[in-house]
Design an enzyme around this catalytic site. Sequence first.
Site, mmCIF file in Angstrom:
data_model
loop_
_atom_site.group_PDB
_atom_site.id
_atom_site.type_symbol
_atom_site.label_atom_id
_atom_site.label_comp_id
_atom_site.label_asym_id
_atom_site.label_seq_id
_atom_site.Cartn_x
_atom_site.Cartn_y
_atom_site.Cartn_z
ATOM 1 N N HIS A 175 3.103 -60.790 -19.584
ATOM 2 C CA HIS A 175 4.165 -59.935 -19.036
ATOM 3 C C HIS A 175 4.948 -59.343 -20.206
ATOM 4 C CE1 HIS A 175 7.512 -59.486 -15.743
ATOM 5 N NE2 HIS A 175 7.628 -58.543 -16.668
ATOM 6 N N HIS A 192 6.068 -55.382 -21.435
ATOM 7 C CA HIS A 192 6.075 -53.920 -21.313
ATOM 8 C C HIS A 192 6.030 -53.364 -22.726
ATOM 9 C CE1 HIS A 192 7.396 -54.134 -17.050
ATOM 10 N NE2 HIS A 192 7.921 -55.272 -17.475
ATOM 11 N N HIS A 219 5.764 -56.692 -9.989
ATOM 12 C CA HIS A 219 7.060 -57.339 -10.173
ATOM 13 C C HIS A 219 7.624 -57.601 -8.775
ATOM 14 C CE1 HIS A 219 6.727 -56.005 -14.267
ATOM 15 N NE2 HIS A 219 7.968 -56.331 -14.592
ATOM 16 N N GLU A 223 12.392 -60.690 -8.688
ATOM 17 C CA GLU A 223 13.207 -60.722 -9.917
ATOM 18 C C GLU A 223 14.649 -60.538 -9.435
ATOM 19 O OE1 GLU A 223 12.672 -57.319 -12.511
ATOM 20 O OE2 GLU A 223 13.649 -58.288 -14.211
ATOM 21 N N ASP A 231 8.704 -60.041 -21.571
ATOM 22 C CA ASP A 231 9.157 -58.889 -20.778
ATOM 23 C C ASP A 231 9.410 -57.670 -21.673
ATOM 24 O OD1 ASP A 231 9.688 -57.566 -18.419
ATOM 25 O OD2 ASP A 231 11.576 -58.574 -17.984
ATOM 26 N N ASP A 232 10.626 -57.571 -22.247
ATOM 27 C CA ASP A 232 10.988 -56.436 -23.112
ATOM 28 C C ASP A 232 11.677 -57.016 -24.346
ATOM 29 O OD1 ASP A 232 10.474 -54.038 -21.181
ATOM 30 O OD2 ASP A 232 11.624 -55.479 -20.015
#
Length: 337
Positions: A17, A19, A197, A200, A278-279
């Site tokens: 996961h 991005h 997703h 969340e 994630d980011d």
Amino acid sequence: MNNIEKLIKEIPKAELHCHIEGTLEPELMFQLAQRNKIKLPFANPEEVRRAYEFSNLQTFLDIYYQGANVLRTEQDFYDLTWSYLLRAKEDNICHTEIFFDPQTHTERDVAFETVIDGITRALTDAKNKLNISSNLILCFLRHLSEEEAFKTLKQALPFKDKITAVGLDSGEKGNPPEKFKNVFEAARAEGFLTVAHAGEEGPADYIWQALDLLEVRRIDHGVRCTEDEALVNLLKEKQIPLTVCPLSNIKLRVFKTMHEHNIKKLLERGLCVTINSDDAAYFGGYVVDNFMACYQALNLTRDDIIQLAKNSIQASFLDDAQKSAYLQKINEVVEKG
Ligand code: ADE
Ligand code: ZN
């Protein structure tokens, strides 16, 4: 570094996961802005970092889509992806399944081909030079229409051999999985695997929808599953993986503090949970940082770390032989330590 910290760093791990646009570090953002003659609303990288205070998912997404504006050329997408892969190598990531958001770029008149060529060139280099394997996942932006998603799916078809799965990201609330039922059905008919997703910021019902209507193989985040006992039982029984992103959840205020995060409880209940970034450039950490934060706040044990690393391989889209080979490598590191 104690023994557990050493194990966290050294154990081979898959990231499921991430991005790729979320790995844009402020320094690279400045370099690309200069190269493409784009004026940024910040004086320097430190100022960019100070702006990364979010109160929820949407406040983050507003800044994140603005950051992606510096990405224009094939080389930009290559540099972005290569920087991430070099950083992943430091964390002993042996396999990564990267999300990309083509609509964020095609909306700005950057060609789909430019995006995918740059990313896949870096992924090929990573296989050859860093020994990191990968899969690519195309995400549809859920705040846009299903019609827009269909256009993107059509653009992706000539590059089908480079894309393993389709996913769903961006603002969750008010954009339920059911909105994308038809485009996911079309994607599956073309041979793409599916993820989404869900759970969340959105409710447990969105996780049900992702499973029932989009036929996803994994749930991205999914931490709100605990609001529905029957759902937790199903996730456990079917071993449907959750790609959890602990530091992201704190930054976006899904949980107030890491002490309140439910990943350890989910792991103890036998769900196939994994730890991901994630980011990373926006949330203050890559995979090892996420493991460390959980270890410190939730007292993860040596067995927990090993289970999380094994889950990351089991939950990947690798074939059984590749999974066995990586699980074997995990055992070798564990036995050595
Ligand atoms: N796009 C990038 N990061 C995201 C996240 N955590 N949730 C939804 N969309 C995203
Ligand atoms: Zn995400």
